[in-house]
Design a protein around this motif. Structure first.
Motif, PDB file in Angstrom:
ATOM      1  N   VAL A   1       0.620  -1.217  -0.074  1.00 18.47           N
ATOM      2  CA  VAL A   1       0.026  -0.048   0.323  1.00 18.47           C
ATOM      3  C   VAL A   1       0.839   1.290   0.118  1.00 18.47           C
ATOM      4  N   LYS A   2       0.040   2.298  -0.816  1.00 17.31           N
ATOM      5  CA  LYS A   2       0.728   3.431  -0.858  1.00 17.31           C
ATOM      6  C   LYS A   2       0.049   4.538   0.458  1.00 17.31           C
ATOM      7  N   MET A   3       0.641   5.877   0.946  1.00 11.14           N
ATOM      8  CA  MET A   3      -0.255   6.433   1.602  1.00 11.14           C
ATOM      9  C   MET A   3      -0.506   7.750   0.400  1.00 11.14           C
ATOM     10  N   LYS A   4      -0.977   8.482   0.553  1.00 11.92           N
ATOM     11  CA  LYS A   4      -1.078  10.201   0.152  1.00 11.92           C
ATOM     12  C   LYS A   4       1.070  10.651   0.491  1.00 11.92           C
ATOM     13  N   LYS A   5       1.059  11.114  -0.613  1.00 11.38           N
ATOM     14  CA  LYS A   5       1.986  12.165  -0.093  1.00 11.38           C
ATOM     15  C   LYS A   5       3.319  11.114  -0.201  1.00 11.38           C
ATOM     16  N   GLU A   6       3.292   9.961  -0.066  1.00 11.64           N
ATOM     17  CA  GLU A   6       4.510   8.937   0.329  1.00 11.64           C
ATOM     18  C   GLU A   6       5.005   9.508  -1.475  1.00 11.64           C
ATOM     19  N   LYS A   7       5.919   8.175  -0.887  1.00  6.08           N
ATOM     20  CA  LYS A   7       6.990   7.762  -2.513  1.00  6.08           C
ATOM     21  C   LYS A   7       7.029   6.108  -2.021  1.00  6.08           C
ATOM     22  N   GLU A   8       7.551   5.514  -0.628  1.00  3.55           N
ATOM     23  CA  GLU A   8       7.506   4.430  -0.127  1.00  3.55           C
ATOM     24  C   GLU A   8       5.842   3.895  -0.579  1.00  3.55           C
ATOM     25  N   TRP A   9       5.988   2.472  -0.343  1.00  3.47           N
ATOM     26  CA  TRP A   9       5.329   0.393  -0.327  1.00  3.47           C
ATOM     27  C   TRP A   9       5.708   0.851   0.821  1.00  3.47           C
TER      28      TRP A   9
END
Length: 230
Positions: free
Chosen positions: A145-153
């Motif tokens: 999963v990837k959260m908004k404003k984040e690059k990491e999965w």
């Protein structure tokens, strides 16, 4: 307006009271007006609930609108649970034949942060397994999963009992679950800062029913309001 008439001026108080007022839908114009207003509420959960209750009590509801909820990751599980609650799920069972899509929607609902712009943005399905939790059979689905404003999965999983009411399977021995449904809730967790190898190792251990909840980088999301416990 209708909501002010009944004293429900905000979405949070409107939703539970729709259930109480639904009985009067066929014969009370003011109640019908309240429900029509609810279908235009910005809160999608209120919209979905209102339309499911209206349909249950014989009022016209456009199937295309319901189909739109079923097609959207953010509302699919919402619609599923409302149809189940109103005893209409069997009429729409083909809409939910893709269990992976339903679980993915559960992730969006549980991990969505309505109080900020950093809710769930994207998911990637990894695998699904039949495992064990607390001595009981469960299905476990793994996603990235990837959260908004984040690059990491991040690695996330959803585990739910084989006898869960959530997927329409009755619990055969409610006494073992204290008859309160708590253990029938899905377990949804997200793990941060794992390397690719560590993710693979975690999945292997999880499938084998090994737990490492004590690690500092292990974080838990509550099922109710999306708050994380550390």
């Amino acid at each position: 307006d209708a909501s002010d008439m009944y004293g429900y001026s905000d979405d949070a108080s409107l939703a539970p009271n729709l259930r109480l007022l639904a009985f009067f839908l066929p014969k009370d114009n003011d109640v019908r007006a309240l429900f029509e207003q609810a279908t235009r509420c910005p809160d999608k959960s209120v919209q979905v609930l209102a339309r499911c209750l209206m349909r249950k009590h014989g009022l016209p509801v456009e199937l295309d609108t319901l189909r739109g909820y079923a097609a959207d990751d953010k509302t699919r599980f919402m619609l599923y649970t409302c149809l189940a609650e109103t005893d209409q799920l069997s009429s729409f069972s083909t809409w939910f034949s893709d269990t992976t899509a339903l679980v993915r929607s559960m992730l969006f609902e549980e991990l969505q942060d309505e109080q900020s712009e950093n809710g769930l943005d994207s998911t990637r399905f990894l695998s699904a397994h039949r495992t064990v939790r607390g001595g009981n059979p469960v299905f476990t689905y793994f996603f990235e999963v990837k959260m908004k404003k984040e690059k990491e999965w991040r690695l996330a999983y959803v585990a739910f009992p084989l006898a869960s009411r959530i997927f329409g399977i009755p619990d055969r021995d409610e006494d073992n679950w204290n008859n309160n449904g708590y253990q029938l809730r899905p377990e949804i967790r997200i793990l941060y800062d794992l390397t690719e190898q560590e993710r693979a190792e975690y999945i292997e251990k999880r499938i084998g029913a090994e737990r490492f909840e004590g690690r500092a980088r292990y974080e838990r999301w509550s099922g109710g309001d999306g708050e994380m416990f550390y």
